[in-house]
Design a protein around this motif. Structure first.
Motif, PDB file in Angstrom:
ATOM      1  N   HIS A 284       0.831  -1.207   0.000  1.00  0.00           N
ATOM      2  CA  HIS A 284       0.000   0.000   0.000  1.00  0.00           C
ATOM      3  C   HIS A 284       0.863   1.253   0.000  1.00  0.00           C
TER       4      HIS A 284
ATOM      5  N   ASP B 185     -12.401  -8.823  -6.490  1.00  0.00           N
ATOM      6  CA  ASP B 185     -13.453  -8.686  -5.485  1.00  0.00           C
ATOM      7  C   ASP B 185     -14.087 -10.053  -5.216  1.00  0.00           C
TER       8      ASP B 185
ATOM      9  N   PRO C 115      -6.750  -4.262  -1.423  1.00  0.00           N
ATOM     10  CA  PRO C 115      -8.146  -4.125  -0.955  1.00  0.00           C
ATOM     11  C   PRO C 115      -8.201  -3.374   0.371  1.00  0.00           C
ATOM     12  N   SER C 116      -9.186  -2.519   0.509  1.00  0.00           N
ATOM     13  CA  SER C 116      -9.269  -1.651   1.686  1.00  0.00           C
ATOM     14  C   SER C 116      -9.363  -2.436   2.988  1.00  0.00           C
ATOM     15  N   TYR C 117      -9.974  -3.614   2.967  1.00  0.00           N
ATOM     16  CA  TYR C 117     -10.128  -4.380   4.200  1.00  0.00           C
ATOM     17  C   TYR C 117      -8.797  -4.982   4.672  1.00  0.00           C
TER      18      TYR C 117
ATOM     19  N   SER D 237      -2.085  -1.739  -5.650  1.00  0.00           N
ATOM     20  CA  SER D 237      -3.502  -1.931  -5.365  1.00  0.00           C
ATOM     21  C   SER D 237      -3.674  -2.947  -4.241  1.00  0.00           C
TER      22      SER D 237
END
Length: 688
Positions: A315, A375, A322-324, A320
């Motif tokens: 990050h 996703d 995932p936000s979680y 890229s």
């Protein structure tokens, strides 16, 4: 594995500069990790450090420069002073065995070692060293009180203290009797100790005073105890009444065999004696461990992230994620780590692919590149390409640290990346690569892969190591008595090392000892002084004047007196403490030189009819020294020549210096016309 540090621009975003291997996009092409060729994939293109030279990993100039930059840290490990990260502590191994006979010894043991449920764990070397501590004390003739905390998660059979006592009895093959830990039982403790040799105190986890390091509770634990042995290294990062508070009330506080071995492991990890040295870092909470990671990135030749922290590194590089999977507050800390690595020209690596689980169909597994997790898919384990490339890197290493689990937020039973990593490390270990594994899950993986893993290859409690890497002192270590770090060659120090010994604690400029050495050739004189400059001057005087019965040592005698003087081949006939500096700003720290442990060491080692000479130009200090020696002298110290004092009406102070040789401060006080407060104590046989 994907190289992160190709180049660093203003934003440290390297996304456009990275290339990734192509991976199948159809679910049908994904395979379960257990059927994947994790190791030895010959079709995979060999991984390279793109844009970064390998000199630091191949022993080139960068490695040489880093060795030079590490000299300061190595010097910090020399353990010469109280502020060093690795103090030399007094150990049971070097403690005089004859001093254990008839003594009451409290052993703080590690319940996670001694009370394990699995039989194979009970036969491990860490358990063996813990058991050896108890058996060694028992064979030496000591009364042993065992104390610890335990919970059912360690062993489902731990219902009550009687059950635990029975379990320990079966492990050590000696009867263990339980005793209570409450204020009403204090008076009964000494009577109970007559009934057996080994006792177990109640579960400390039931007492809130334990975690609060309550002073009264610590004193209660210590009642009737002569020597404290800490054999619970896994608790050394905590401040507990049974590891830290109790040290104030025992005459000697030493490390058991298991504690000593664990401390040696910690020192081994910090050393950069073999290169290349790479750290494999698992687990999460990068923000909390940022200081520790700074320590590693400034000393190792590369960092490999294999757990949740790898997503924080990605990050920070602009990849890229995932936000979680992003940890709040970790972004800046990750950037700092990357910058340090860039400045040192060393690689930081993260996984290039993951096994992922379908969020809606948990039985469906797939491989995704680390920068492109679709996703609805959750990472659960390292991908095959990541493991292949990790193996390629590790083959070049001479020293490896694996700390933290190869585990992700949604890892389940199918995750076996840790097992594959353990296989690779076990193969390298057999090729004489220096490997240390830290953390319960990592250690379990190594044990499952090889039953021959040595105890000195593993540290099960990662929290202790993380705290040390953060630059914090370990309270459980700091509470132990210090030991002088070197073997003293008394034959080189003195012409005749069999002569009686006189020790001056806090010898200062050495005026007193040097003067005495010239007058009394039949005695040897030893000065213990914490100021290294003063000691160097004193030793220069010894050499210049050809003094063969005088010697000076740089040390904090408060904690090292016993370990130094106990090795002397002759008798200790006199100990002097002259004009210690009182700290009047902090009442609890006044006259800190006179700790209970020092006084008891003096009394134990002093010959019969030996003397203790105390003096100060401050009456309150002299009175306090007298009170402490008489209080903690085990009834063996008395004022010297009391009848003579009473007959001459001299009171309790000696009017004149009985030796006719003054210290520098004493001479200064006399010259200005102020009084000195002197007294002499003499050791008799006494009654224990």
């Amino acid at each position: 594995m994907c190289q992160l540090l190709n180049s660093v621009d203003g934003t440290l975003s390297l996304l456009n500069k990275l290339t990734f291997y192509a991976f199948p996009t159809k679910t049908s092409e994904f395979r379960h990790p257990k059927s994947s060729p994790y190791l030895g994939n010959k079709t995979a293109r060999r991984w390279r450090f793109r844009g970064v030279r390998l000199l630091s990993l191949q022993g080139g100039s960068e490695a040489a420069d880093h060795v030079k930059s590490s000299n300061k840290f190595k010097a910090d490990c020399c353990d010469e002073g109280e502020m060093e990260p690795f103090p030399h502590v007094q150990t049971l191994r070097k403690f005089p065995k004859e001093e254990l006979v008839g003594k009451v010894v409290m052993v703080r043991f590690d319940s996670t070692n001694l009370l394990r449920e699995e039989e194979q764990d009970q036969s491990s070397q860490s358990v063996s060293s813990a058991v050896f501590t108890i058996k060694y004390l028992h064979e030496a003739g000591a009364k042993i009180i065992l104390v610890s905390d335990w919970r059912k998660k360690t062993n489902s059979q731990l219902h009550d203290v009687e059950t635990v006592a029975d379990m320990i009895s079966s492990v050590i093959q000696h009867r263990v009797v339980t005793i209570k830990c409450d204020y009403s039982a204090v008076l009964l403790k000494m009577e109970v100790l007559k009934k057996a040799d080994i006792f177990l105190l109640e579960n400390l986890s039931e007492y809130k005073e334990e975690v609060a390091n309550n002073s009264k509770f610590a004193e209660l634990l210590s009642l009737g105890v002569d020597i404290f042995v800490n054999d619970s290294f896994s608790q050394s990062h905590k401040i507990l009444a049974s590891t830290v508070g109790i040290a104030r009330f025992c005459s000697a506080c030493i490390a058991g065999f298991h504690f000593e071995e664990s401390l040696c492991q910690l020192k081994k990890v910090a050393r950069t004696n073999k290169r290349p040295y790479v750290a494999i870092i698992g687990g999460g909470n990068l923000h909390d461990k940022a200081a520790a990671l700074h320590f590693l990135v400034s000393r190792c030749d590369g960092l490999v992230f294999v757990g949740m922290m790898s997503f924080q590194i990605m990050h920070a590089l602009g990849l890229s994620v995932p936000s979680y999977l992003v940890e709040p507050g970790a972004y800046k800390a990750a950037l700092d780590i990357i910058q340090i690595a860039h400045d040192r020209n060393i690689p930081i690596l993260h996984p290039m692919d993951f096994w992922c689980m379908n969020e809606h169909l948990p039985e469906k597994m797939g491989i995704f590149p680390s920068h492109h997790i679709l996703d609805g898919w959750l990472p659960v384990d390292l991908g095959p390409r990541s493991l292949d490339e990790l193996n390629s890197l590790l083959v070049k290493c001479k020293k490896i640290l694996w700390i933290g689990p190869v585990k992700f937020k949604f890892s389940g039973e199918c995750a076996d990346g840790a097992s594959k990593l353990a296989q690779a490390l076990n193969e390298l270990r057999q090729r004489n690569c220096d490997i240390t594994v830290v953390g319960n899950m990592a250690c379990q993986a190594m044990v499952m892969e090889s039953k021959s893993v040595l105890v000195n290859d593993m540290i099960e409690n990662a929290s202790v190591l993380w705290e040390f890497f953060k630059g914090r002192k370990l309270p459980g270590v700091m509470a132990l008595d210090r030991a002088y770090p070197f073997e003293i060659d008394w034959k080189s120090a003195y012409c005749n090392p069999a002569q009686p010994l006189v020790v001056d604690i806090g010898s200062g400029s050495g005026l007193f000892l040097l003067g005495m050495a010239r007058r009394r050739k039949d005695l040897n004189f030893l000065g213990l002084e914490i100021n290294s400059k003063l000691v160097r001057r004193c030793m220069d005087s010894v050499h210049q004047h050809g003094i063969q019965n005088g010697y000076f040592i740089v040390t904090n005698a408060t904690t090292t007196f016993r370990s130094i003087v106990s090795s002397y081949p002759g008798e200790l006939v006199l100990v002097s403490i002259q004009c210690p500096n009182p700290d009047f700003n902090n009442p609890e720290h006044r006259w800190r030189m006179l700790q209970r442990s020092l006084i008891k060491a003096v009394v134990d080692l002093l010959a019969l009819d030996g003397k203790v000479f105390l003096q100060s130009d401050i009456e309150a200090v002299a009175l306090r020294m007298k009170e402490l020696f008489l209080k903690n002298g085990k009834g063996k110290l008395n004022l010297w020549n009391d009848q003579y004092h009473a007959r001459m009406n001299l009171g309790e102070w000696l009017k004149e210096n009985p030796f006719g040789v003054m210290s520098d401060w004493e001479q200064h006080v006399i010259d200005r016309g102020d009084p000195m407060y002197r007294l002499m104590l003499s050791k008799s046989s006494g009654i224990e």
